[in-house]
Motif scaffolding. Structure first.
Motif, mmCIF file in Angstrom:
data_model
loop_
_atom_site.group_PDB
_atom_site.id
_atom_site.type_symbol
_atom_site.label_atom_id
_atom_site.label_comp_id
_atom_site.label_asym_id
_atom_site.label_seq_id
_atom_site.Cartn_x
_atom_site.Cartn_y
_atom_site.Cartn_z
ATOM 1 N N LEU A 119 0.827 -1.204 0.000
ATOM 2 C CA LEU A 119 0.000 0.000 0.000
ATOM 3 C C LEU A 119 0.862 1.255 0.000
ATOM 4 C CD1 LEU A 119 -2.717 -1.091 2.605
ATOM 5 C CD2 LEU A 119 -2.939 -1.021 0.115
ATOM 6 N N GLY A 120 1.965 1.218 0.728
ATOM 7 C CA GLY A 120 2.869 2.369 0.756
ATOM 8 C C GLY A 120 3.481 2.654 -0.603
ATOM 9 N N ILE A 121 3.850 1.592 -1.317
ATOM 10 C CA ILE A 121 4.416 1.762 -2.663
ATOM 11 C C ILE A 121 3.388 2.395 -3.594
ATOM 12 C CG2 ILE A 121 5.158 0.481 -4.714
ATOM 13 C CD1 ILE A 121 6.558 -1.477 -2.796
ATOM 14 N N SER A 122 2.168 1.888 -3.571
ATOM 15 C CA SER A 122 1.113 2.431 -4.436
ATOM 16 C C SER A 122 0.788 3.880 -4.067
ATOM 17 C CB SER A 122 -0.144 1.570 -4.324
ATOM 18 O OG SER A 122 0.112 0.242 -4.739
ATOM 19 N N LEU A 123 0.816 4.180 -2.784
ATOM 20 C CA LEU A 123 0.533 5.537 -2.329
ATOM 21 C C LEU A 123 1.629 6.504 -2.766
ATOM 22 C CD1 LEU A 123 -1.431 7.286 -0.779
ATOM 23 C CD2 LEU A 123 -0.290 6.629 1.346
ATOM 24 N N LEU A 124 2.878 6.087 -2.648
ATOM 25 C CA LEU A 124 3.983 6.926 -3.104
ATOM 26 C C LEU A 124 3.880 7.204 -4.597
ATOM 27 C CD1 LEU A 124 7.073 5.497 -1.158
ATOM 28 C CD2 LEU A 124 6.033 7.749 -0.884
ATOM 29 N N HIS A 125 3.436 6.209 -5.354
ATOM 30 C CA HIS A 125 3.265 6.389 -6.793
ATOM 31 C C HIS A 125 2.252 7.485 -7.092
ATOM 32 C CE1 HIS A 125 2.138 5.344 -10.977
ATOM 33 N NE2 HIS A 125 3.381 4.901 -11.062
ATOM 34 N N ASP A 126 1.285 7.667 -6.184
ATOM 35 C CA ASP A 126 0.261 8.686 -6.370
ATOM 36 C C ASP A 126 0.695 10.067 -5.892
ATOM 37 O OD1 ASP A 126 -1.358 6.766 -7.420
ATOM 38 O OD2 ASP A 126 -2.827 6.765 -5.788
ATOM 39 N N VAL A 127 1.402 10.131 -4.759
ATOM 40 C CA VAL A 127 1.615 11.431 -4.116
ATOM 41 C C VAL A 127 2.946 12.094 -4.452
ATOM 42 C CG1 VAL A 127 0.125 10.745 -2.204
ATOM 43 C CG2 VAL A 127 2.603 10.470 -1.982
ATOM 44 N N LEU A 128 3.914 11.329 -4.943
ATOM 45 C CA LEU A 128 5.202 11.923 -5.257
ATOM 46 C C LEU A 128 5.214 12.503 -6.671
ATOM 47 C CD1 LEU A 128 7.807 9.366 -3.824
ATOM 48 C CD2 LEU A 128 7.094 11.545 -2.836
ATOM 49 N N PRO A 129 6.012 13.545 -6.907
ATOM 50 C CA PRO A 129 6.183 14.032 -8.277
ATOM 51 C C PRO A 129 6.867 12.965 -9.108
ATOM 52 C CG PRO A 129 7.772 15.063 -6.819
ATOM 53 C CD PRO A 129 6.826 14.310 -5.938
ATOM 54 N N ALA A 130 6.645 12.993 -10.409
ATOM 55 C CA ALA A 130 7.104 11.910 -11.287
ATOM 56 C C ALA A 130 8.597 11.644 -11.156
ATOM 57 C CB ALA A 130 6.762 12.256 -12.740
ATOM 58 N N PHE A 376 17.906 -3.904 -5.653
ATOM 59 C CA PHE A 376 17.633 -3.608 -7.065
ATOM 60 C C PHE A 376 16.344 -4.302 -7.512
ATOM 61 C CE2 PHE A 376 21.484 -1.846 -9.408
ATOM 62 C CZ PHE A 376 21.994 -1.218 -8.274
ATOM 63 N N ALA A 377 16.222 -5.602 -7.199
ATOM 64 C CA ALA A 377 15.066 -6.377 -7.670
ATOM 65 C C ALA A 377 13.775 -5.894 -7.023
ATOM 66 C CB ALA A 377 15.282 -7.862 -7.372
ATOM 67 N N PHE A 378 13.792 -5.660 -5.716
ATOM 68 C CA PHE A 378 12.587 -5.232 -5.015
ATOM 69 C C PHE A 378 12.119 -3.860 -5.483
ATOM 70 C CE2 PHE A 378 12.326 -7.863 -0.848
ATOM 71 C CZ PHE A 378 12.372 -9.023 -1.596
ATOM 72 N N GLY A 379 13.071 -2.997 -5.847
ATOM 73 C CA GLY A 379 12.684 -1.683 -6.338
ATOM 74 C C GLY A 379 12.136 -1.725 -7.754
ATOM 75 N N ALA A 380 12.603 -2.680 -8.549
ATOM 76 C CA ALA A 380 12.208 -2.747 -9.958
ATOM 77 C C ALA A 380 10.854 -3.406 -10.158
ATOM 78 C CB ALA A 380 13.268 -3.497 -10.759
ATOM 79 N N MET A 381 10.546 -4.432 -9.370
ATOM 80 C CA MET A 381 9.322 -5.197 -9.614
ATOM 81 C C MET A 381 8.044 -4.364 -9.462
ATOM 82 S SD MET A 381 10.288 -9.023 -8.193
ATOM 83 C CE MET A 381 10.830 -8.496 -6.574
ATOM 84 N N PRO A 382 7.895 -3.574 -8.386
ATOM 85 C CA PRO A 382 6.685 -2.743 -8.309
ATOM 86 C C PRO A 382 6.596 -1.720 -9.438
ATOM 87 C CG PRO A 382 7.750 -2.893 -6.164
ATOM 88 C CD PRO A 382 8.703 -3.452 -7.168
ATOM 89 N N THR A 383 7.743 -1.178 -9.859
ATOM 90 C CA THR A 383 7.738 -0.205 -10.950
ATOM 91 C C THR A 383 7.242 -0.833 -12.242
ATOM 92 O OG1 THR A 383 9.570 1.018 -9.946
ATOM 93 C CG2 THR A 383 9.171 1.391 -12.286
ATOM 94 N N LEU A 384 7.714 -2.032 -12.547
ATOM 95 C CA LEU A 384 7.263 -2.740 -13.746
ATOM 96 C C LEU A 384 5.757 -2.984 -13.692
ATOM 97 C CD1 LEU A 384 10.173 -5.316 -14.124
ATOM 98 C CD2 LEU A 384 9.476 -3.664 -15.870
#
Length: 473
Positions: A119-130, A376-384
């Motif tokens: 949920l935190g990852i999805s929320l950051l995707h919404d509230v942070l600048p691109a 590296f892997a944990f940061g990339a998977m949610p982004t993909l």
């Protein structure tokens, strides 16, 4: 479609969400220092006491995709606070528990908070600048490793020098503080969706499937892989899965959107997540045991639980430090490249561990290498995942991805555990894994990581992802 209203970035928002993720991920290691004492504390058998760990795993597996779907429908911040409330309630119940059943109930409630990181990852995707999204996601993802790593020495120290209930009171109080900070600091965009019925049948079906599979994997060795109970659970999962898929494909707002999950990028990323989770847990099973076995074995290092935890803890910090570099690689070369690189680095760390298993510093440095790859892997998977699905599916799709990683870790526990149980020798009147067994576990983990790199390499898409394009705006 959910509107995305990005707020002015503040370090406080990222920091409080990362802290929240660390608290949630600490649940994985919080009771490990107590495993040997739990049967005596609650006057029960080791087999029954193991449910204190298993219940958290099962609750997290079931609740993570459910929280993701609810977050897409009712708001990510709202569901994040609800998940945090489960963590607080679970901590209080555990702190007050005087019998096994209340302790299992408390740990189950804590397990419902497993989806906090998702949920935190999805929320950051919404509230942070691109331009800050990739870095924020990488740091939030790294909180999984940080919480697990630093939670172990903290738990070991508190358990050794204070009452064990202090562990849970501390988490409960910290969670209350973090929850208050989220209320006042995180300004999430409003969620506007057409009113649709919640997919209760989907939740029921997925719960049956996950409980059947996870119980069969995690308890199969104890119950017997060919026992009626284990085989019955496997058959139940096989029967229910096609029925559940049929229902999900015909539901207006399914718990799991199988059409989205079947897309090439999402499907391959989820498969890679299973393999990365498998590889990650292999190390967690092997290296701590090597550090703690007596020196007299010829390959153990004679460390206490607290000493071992202090050797392991820096790996979580290393994962956090690797996050900015992972974000930079994602911004320049795309998340696919970051995932492939991370999987290869994990494999290299495991390979290094097989060569330096006789040295505490050698094992520690090998863990650091693997931690860099994991970051590296944990940061990339949610982004993909987030770049491949519509806005209305982001939290749910990310929850499914986290579930795939958990399935990989559970499978790893069964496979590596079986290898270590098969390759044993007698020492001091008890059976312990041989050095060959530990090396085999590391080799299997390395192979899983390399397989993950091959799967990730098959993901189709441009060299630069959506985040990379946004980062230049």
């Amino acid at each position: 479609m959910t509107p995305i209203a990005r707020q002015r970035p503040t370090g406080g928002v990222v920091a409080v969400l990362i802290t929240c993720g660390i608290l949630a991920s600490m649940m994985q290691t919080l009771v490990l220092p107590l495993l040997g004492e739990l049967p005596y504390i609650f006057d029960t058998t080791p087999s029954d006491a193991s449910w204190i760990v298993t219940s958290t795993l099962l609750a997290g597996a079931v609740s993570t995709p459910v929280l993701g779907r609810l977050a897409d429908q009712y708001g990510k911040k709202r569901m994040l606070l609800i998940a945090l409330l489960f963590l607080i309630l679970g901590s209080v119940v555990c702190a007050l528990a005087t019998a096994l059943i209340p302790m299992i109930v408390g740990r189950t409630l804590q397990g419902f908070a497993t989806g906090i990181v998702v949920l935190g990852i999805s929320l950051l995707h919404d509230v942070l600048p691109a331009r800050k999204v990739a870095a924020g996601i990488a740091l939030m993802s790294a909180s999984l490793g940080v919480g697990g790593a630093i939670g172990l020495p903290i738990a070991a120290a508190l358990a050794e020098y204070t009452d064990w209930r202090t562990l849970f009171w501390s988490v409960g109080v910290a969670s209350v503080v973090v929850g208050a900070l989220i209320v006042f600091l995180v300004d999430a965009p409003a969620t506007r969706r057409a009113a649709v019925p919640f997919d209760y049948l989907g939740v029921l079906g997925l719960t049956i499937i996950l409980l059947s599979v996870l119980l069969a994997i995690s308890k199969g060795g104890e119950w017997g892989w060919t026992s009626v109970t284990t085989l019955g659970l496997v058959v139940l999962a096989i029967v229910v899965t096609p029925i559940w898929c049929w229902l999900e494909l015909r539901t207006r707002s399914p718990l799991v959107n199988l059409r989205v999950a079947a897309r090439g990028t999402v499907l391959l990323t989820n498969l890679a997540s299973i393999l990365v989770g498998f590889a990650l847990y292999a190390q967690s099973l092997v290296i701590p045991q090597l550090m703690q076995l007596p020196v007299g074995t010829g390959y153990g290092h004679g460390q206490s639980m607290l000493q071992m935890a202090l050797w392991v803890a820096p790996s979580g910090i290393v994962m956090m430090l690797a996050a900015p570099f992972a974000a930079r690689l994602t911004a320049t070369r795309g998340a696919k490249t970051t995932l492939v690189s991370g999987a290869v680095i994990i494999a290299l760390g495991y390979a290094a561990a097989t060569q330096v298993s006789g040295s505490l510093w050698g094992l520690t440095i090998a863990m650091w290498i693997s931690s860099i790859g994991t970051g590296f892997a944990f940061g990339a998977m949610p982004t993909l995942i987030l770049d491949a699905v519509p806005a209305s599916e982001k939290a749910a799709a990310n929850g499914l991805n986290a579930l795939m990683r958990s399935l990989g870790m559970t499978a790893s526990a069964a496979v590596i555990g079986a290898v270590l149980a098969h390759l044993t020798t007698e020492f001091g009147g008890r059976l312990i894994p041989t050095e060959a067994g530990f090396i085999a576990g590391l080799v299997i983990g390395s192979g899983a990581a390399l397989f993950a790199a091959l799967v990730a390499g098959a993901i189709q898409g441009p060299a630069e992802g959506v985040v990379a394009v946004d980062a230049r705006t």
